[in-house]
Design a protein around this motif. Structure first.
Motif, mmCIF file in Angstrom:
data_model
loop_
_atom_site.group_PDB
_atom_site.id
_atom_site.type_symbol
_atom_site.label_atom_id
_atom_site.label_comp_id
_atom_site.label_asym_id
_atom_site.label_seq_id
_atom_site.Cartn_x
_atom_site.Cartn_y
_atom_site.Cartn_z
ATOM 1 N N THR A 97 8.146 8.471 -3.880
ATOM 2 C CA THR A 97 7.931 7.053 -3.654
ATOM 3 C C THR A 97 6.697 6.877 -2.778
ATOM 4 N N VAL A 98 5.748 6.093 -3.274
ATOM 5 C CA VAL A 98 4.527 5.787 -2.540
ATOM 6 C C VAL A 98 4.485 4.272 -2.409
ATOM 7 N N GLY A 99 4.506 3.800 -1.184
ATOM 8 C CA GLY A 99 4.664 2.364 -0.984
ATOM 9 C C GLY A 99 6.067 1.999 -1.441
ATOM 10 N N GLU A 100 6.151 1.131 -2.395
ATOM 11 C CA GLU A 100 7.456 0.773 -2.951
ATOM 12 C C GLU A 100 7.559 1.144 -4.418
ATOM 13 N N ARG A 101 6.706 2.066 -4.879
ATOM 14 C CA ARG A 101 6.655 2.432 -6.290
ATOM 15 C C ARG A 101 6.959 3.922 -6.450
#
Length: 145
Positions: A97-101
Motif C-alpha cells: 500500500t502506497v498512500g491509500e492505493r
C-alpha cells in the motif's frame, strides 16, 4: 558472505564502488525517513526503481509493478500469481500500500551478511523479473481473462 552485517549506509557505499554502478547500470541514493531506505535506479531496465531496506534480520528489495485496481479480474489474477509463484526465480509477489492505493510488488530477501556480488545479482534478477511481470505476465493474463 560479508564479514559484517550490512546497513543501508554501508551497502550504499559498497554499491557506489562496484562495477555495475561505475558502468552506469544502476545508481543508488538514500531516502531518509523514519528508517532510511536505499533507492536503486536500474538504468538498463527503463530506470526501474527498487527499494532496498536493511534490518537486523534481512535485506529486502522490492519493485512496485502496477496498481491493483487496474488489474482486470483481480481475484482470479491473485490466485494465478499464488500458483505461478514458483516460476519466478529469486522473487515473490505481494501487495504493498502506497498512500491509500494498493500496488502489486515483486520482492526478494537476503541475509544481512550476503556478499555484495550476490546483492547485485539479486537486484538484476529482481529488475528482470519485474520487467517480465509488467509485460508478459500482465498482458498474457489480461488477454486470457
Amino acid at each position: 558472505m560479508a564479514d559484517i552485517a550490512w546497513t543501508v549506509r554501508t551497502l550504499k557505499a559498497a554499491l557506489d564502488g562496484c562495477e555495475a554502478v561505475r558502468a552506469g547500470e544502476f545508481s543508488a541514493r538514500i531516502v531518509e525517513g523514519a528508517e532510511p531506505v536505499l533507492l536503486v535506479t536500474m538504468h538498463q531496465h527503463g530506470d526501474l526503481e527498487a527499494f532496498v531496506t536493511v534490518s537486523e534480520e534481512q535485506i529486502a528489495a522490492s519493485v512496485l509493478l502496477w496498481p491493483c485496481d487496474e488489474q482486470p479480474d483481480r481475484e482470479r489474477f491473485n490466485e494465478f500469481l499464488l500458483k505461478a509463484q514458483k516460476l519466478v526465480p529469486l522473487s515473490n509477489f505481494g501487495i504493498a500500500t502506497v498512500g491509500e492505493r494498493d500496488f502489486y510488488e515483486l520482492f526478494g530477501e537476503l541475509a544481512t551478511t550476503t556478499s555484495l556480488d550476490t546483492i547485485v545479482i539479486e537486484l538484476r534478477t529482481l529488475a528482470e523479473n519485474a520487467m517480465e511481470a509488467a509485460t508478459d505476465l500482465r498482458d498474457a493474463f489480461a488477454s486470457d481473462a
